[in-house]
Design an enzyme around this catalytic site. Structure first.
Site, PDB file in Angstrom:
ATOM      1  N   LYS A  13       0.836  -1.208   0.000  1.00  0.00           N
ATOM      2  CA  LYS A  13       0.000   0.000   0.000  1.00  0.00           C
ATOM      3  C   LYS A  13       0.871   1.259   0.000  1.00  0.00           C
ATOM      4  CE  LYS A  13      -2.071  -1.283   3.841  1.00  0.00           C
ATOM      5  NZ  LYS A  13      -1.393  -2.569   4.069  1.00  0.00           N
ATOM      6  N   ARG A  88     -10.083   1.014   8.100  1.00  0.00           N
ATOM      7  CA  ARG A  88      -9.564  -0.291   8.455  1.00  0.00           C
ATOM      8  C   ARG A  88     -10.615  -1.179   9.083  1.00  0.00           C
ATOM      9  NH1 ARG A  88      -3.987   0.393   8.585  1.00  0.00           N
ATOM     10  NH2 ARG A  88      -2.797  -1.396   9.242  1.00  0.00           N
ATOM     11  N   ARG A 123      11.612  -5.959   5.319  1.00  0.00           N
ATOM     12  CA  ARG A 123      11.458  -4.500   5.169  1.00  0.00           C
ATOM     13  C   ARG A 123      12.389  -3.755   6.130  1.00  0.00           C
ATOM     14  NH1 ARG A 123       5.631  -1.908   5.578  1.00  0.00           N
ATOM     15  NH2 ARG A 123       5.630  -2.982   7.578  1.00  0.00           N
ATOM     16  N   ARG A 156      10.830  -1.885  11.563  1.00  0.00           N
ATOM     17  CA  ARG A 156       9.682  -1.420  12.329  1.00  0.00           C
ATOM     18  C   ARG A 156       9.439  -2.355  13.509  1.00  0.00           C
ATOM     19  NH1 ARG A 156       4.727   0.009   8.278  1.00  0.00           N
ATOM     20  NH2 ARG A 156       3.581  -1.233   9.809  1.00  0.00           N
ATOM     21  N   ARG A 167      -1.040  -9.039  13.111  1.00  0.00           N
ATOM     22  CA  ARG A 167      -1.567  -7.997  12.214  1.00  0.00           C
ATOM     23  C   ARG A 167      -2.399  -8.630  11.102  1.00  0.00           C
ATOM     24  NH1 ARG A 167       3.889  -5.560  10.682  1.00  0.00           N
ATOM     25  NH2 ARG A 167       2.767  -4.371   9.125  1.00  0.00           N
TER      26      ARG A 167
HETATM   27  P1  AP5 Z   1       4.816  -1.660   1.945  1.00  0.00           P
HETATM   28  O1  AP5 Z   1       4.527  -0.852   0.739  1.00  0.00           O
HETATM   29  O2  AP5 Z   1       5.509  -1.005   3.080  1.00  0.00           O
HETATM   30  O3  AP5 Z   1       3.481  -2.422   2.424  1.00  0.00           O
HETATM   31  P2  AP5 Z   1       2.182  -1.898   3.162  1.00  0.00           P
HETATM   32  O4  AP5 Z   1       1.011  -2.518   2.497  1.00  0.00           O
HETATM   33  O5  AP5 Z   1       2.204  -0.408   3.278  1.00  0.00           O
HETATM   34  O6  AP5 Z   1       2.370  -2.601   4.572  1.00  0.00           O
HETATM   35  P3  AP5 Z   1       2.268  -2.032   6.067  1.00  0.00           P
HETATM   36  O7  AP5 Z   1       2.979  -3.000   6.940  1.00  0.00           O
HETATM   37  O8  AP5 Z   1       2.690  -0.602   6.129  1.00  0.00           O
HETATM   38  O9  AP5 Z   1       0.743  -2.138   6.305  1.00  0.00           O
HETATM   39  P4  AP5 Z   1       0.018  -2.173   7.633  1.00  0.00           P
HETATM   40  O10 AP5 Z   1      -1.380  -2.018   7.182  1.00  0.00           O
HETATM   41  O11 AP5 Z   1       0.297  -3.359   8.450  1.00  0.00           O
HETATM   42  O12 AP5 Z   1       0.674  -0.977   8.480  1.00  0.00           O
HETATM   43  P5  AP5 Z   1       0.268   0.528   8.759  1.00  0.00           P
HETATM   44  O13 AP5 Z   1       1.507   1.320   8.781  1.00  0.00           O
HETATM   45  O14 AP5 Z   1      -0.843   0.963   7.870  1.00  0.00           O
HETATM   46  O15 AP5 Z   1       5.657  -2.942   1.469  1.00  0.00           O
HETATM   47  C1  AP5 Z   1       6.120  -3.893   2.437  1.00  0.00           C
HETATM   48  C2  AP5 Z   1       7.538  -4.357   2.068  1.00  0.00           C
HETATM   49  O16 AP5 Z   1       7.481  -5.058   0.827  1.00  0.00           O
HETATM   50  C3  AP5 Z   1       8.536  -3.217   1.836  1.00  0.00           C
HETATM   51  O17 AP5 Z   1       9.803  -3.663   2.251  1.00  0.00           O
HETATM   52  C4  AP5 Z   1       8.528  -3.006   0.311  1.00  0.00           C
HETATM   53  O18 AP5 Z   1       9.763  -2.506  -0.171  1.00  0.00           O
HETATM   54  C5  AP5 Z   1       8.269  -4.425  -0.172  1.00  0.00           C
HETATM   55  N1  AP5 Z   1       7.496  -4.511  -1.426  1.00  0.00           N
HETATM   56  C6  AP5 Z   1       6.461  -3.708  -1.815  1.00  0.00           C
HETATM   57  N2  AP5 Z   1       5.967  -4.124  -3.010  1.00  0.00           N
HETATM   58  C7  AP5 Z   1       6.713  -5.214  -3.358  1.00  0.00           C
HETATM   59  C8  AP5 Z   1       6.694  -6.084  -4.494  1.00  0.00           C
HETATM   60  N3  AP5 Z   1       5.813  -5.935  -5.502  1.00  0.00           N
HETATM   61  N4  AP5 Z   1       7.591  -7.106  -4.523  1.00  0.00           N
HETATM   62  C9  AP5 Z   1       8.483  -7.275  -3.517  1.00  0.00           C
HETATM   63  N5  AP5 Z   1       8.573  -6.472  -2.430  1.00  0.00           N
HETATM   64  C10 AP5 Z   1       7.681  -5.461  -2.351  1.00  0.00           C
HETATM   65  O19 AP5 Z   1      -0.304   0.441  10.231  1.00  0.00           O
HETATM   66  C11 AP5 Z   1       0.541   0.149  11.329  1.00  0.00           C
HETATM   67  C12 AP5 Z   1      -0.271   0.159  12.619  1.00  0.00           C
HETATM   68  O20 AP5 Z   1      -0.831   1.448  12.848  1.00  0.00           O
HETATM   69  C13 AP5 Z   1      -1.491  -0.789  12.646  1.00  0.00           C
HETATM   70  O21 AP5 Z   1      -1.121  -2.099  12.996  1.00  0.00           O
HETATM   71  C14 AP5 Z   1      -2.367  -0.101  13.700  1.00  0.00           C
HETATM   72  O22 AP5 Z   1      -1.895  -0.375  15.007  1.00  0.00           O
HETATM   73  C15 AP5 Z   1      -2.123   1.368  13.412  1.00  0.00           C
HETATM   74  N6  AP5 Z   1      -3.095   1.919  12.438  1.00  0.00           N
HETATM   75  C16 AP5 Z   1      -2.813   2.450  11.203  1.00  0.00           C
HETATM   76  N7  AP5 Z   1      -3.940   2.845  10.588  1.00  0.00           N
HETATM   77  C17 AP5 Z   1      -4.966   2.561  11.435  1.00  0.00           C
HETATM   78  C18 AP5 Z   1      -6.375   2.713  11.355  1.00  0.00           C
HETATM   79  N8  AP5 Z   1      -6.966   3.226  10.271  1.00  0.00           N
HETATM   80  N9  AP5 Z   1      -7.110   2.290  12.408  1.00  0.00           N
HETATM   81  C19 AP5 Z   1      -6.537   1.768  13.517  1.00  0.00           C
HETATM   82  N10 AP5 Z   1      -5.216   1.597  13.657  1.00  0.00           N
HETATM   83  C20 AP5 Z   1      -4.432   1.975  12.637  1.00  0.00           C
HETATM   84 MG    MG Z   2       2.456   0.942   4.870  1.00  0.00          MG
END
Ligand code: AP5
Ligand code: MG
Length: 208
Positions: A13, A88, A123, A156, A167
């Site tokens: 994402k 979410r 990552r 992270r 997660r």
């Molecule tokens: P990356 O692009 O970083 O993936 P992502 O989908 O953004 O994954 P996240 O871990 O950030 O998602 P998440 O939903 O768990 O975390 P968030 O920060 O939103 O890619 C991942 C890795 O793969 C990278 O190393 C990248 O280089 C690699 N990659 C990408 N594409 C690739 C490809 N095609 N091939 C190979 N490698 C690839 O949330 C974190 C925390 O915040 C949550 O757990 C929660 O506690 C809180 N939070 C955030 N939003 C909310 C909400 N709306 N409500 C409640 N709590 C929330």
């Molecule tokens: Mg992310």
């Protein structure tokens, strides 16, 4: 227009959201990035969210809905934005629908579970400028240092394997139902998130 990036942790994402943001000139608003910055700066919000995030659970709806509504009201989002990590759950999706009159397009990036675990354990992020790397698919030029600012990369706190599994469980239980929420409103497009970063982005460009 509001674009929503949906998909499991590690689906890409943030990665695809950055590329899309550059391409269409709309800001990417990541609730995860905003919360992580608050944790790093030990603000009242960060102190509240820290433990929940380390356990891979969802931060309270009131907090994240408040953050996103403020952003949507700001000048930054006057022409629309790309939401990464919000909504979410159904409560957040309903709040967004109530609050905003903009058209919504949800982009569901579909990636198998085994692949997301592989991506997340490899990552690394830059604690200074926020750049995201992957030690397998997208490594920095010099080992574990940010290409842009030279800072030492870190992992992270929630990218440890046991937290990743929590997660994914939270995603299946709370976030997956909103795929149907947007599908039933004809607001969903689905993109195959496997393959290289460039391959996924060109599929996304074709869809949009
Ligand atoms: P990356 O692009 O970083 O993936 P992502 O989908 O953004 O994954 P996240 O871990 O950030 O998602 P998440 O939903 O768990 O975390 P968030 O920060 O939103 O890619 C991942 C890795 O793969 C990278 O190393 C990248 O280089 C690699 N990659 C990408 N594409 C690739 C490809 N095609 N091939 C190979 N490698 C690839 O949330 C974190 C925390 O915040 C949550 O757990 C929660 O506690 C809180 N939070 C955030 N939003 C909310 C909400 N709306 N409500 C409640 N709590 C929330
Ligand atoms: Mg992310």
């Amino acid at each position: 227009m509001i674009y929503i990036l949906l998909g499991p942790p590690g689906a890409g994402k943030g990665t695809q959201g950055e590329l899309l943001s550059r391409k269409i000139g709309m800001p990417r608003i990541s609730t995860g990035d905003i919360l992580r910055e608050a944790v790093r700066n030990k603000t009242p919000l960060g102190l509240k969210a820290k433990e929940t995030m380390e356990r891979g659970k969802l931060v309270s709806d009131d907090i994240v809905i408040g953050i996103v509504m403020e952003k949507l009201k700001s000048n930054e989002c006057a022409r629309g934005c790309i939401l990464d990590g919000f909504p979410r759950n159904l409560k957040q999706a309903e709040a967004l629908e109530k609050f905003s009159n903009s058209d919504i397009k949800a982009i569901y990036i579909n990636v198998p579970e085994g692949e997301v675990i592989k991506r997340l354990t490899a990552r690394r992020i830059c604690p200074n400028c926020g750049a995201v790397y992957n030690m397998i698919a997208n490594p920095p030029k010099e080992d574990e240092k940010c290409d842009t600012c030279g800072e030492k990369l870190i992992q992270r706190d929630d990218d440890r394997e046991e937290v990743i599994r929590d997660r994914i469980r939270v995603y299946r239980q709370h976030t997956e139902p909103i795929i149907e929420f947007y599908r039933s409103r004809n607001s969903l497009v689905e993109v195959d998130g496997s393959g290289t970063i460039e391959e996924v982005f060109s599929r996304l460009e074709e869809l949009l």
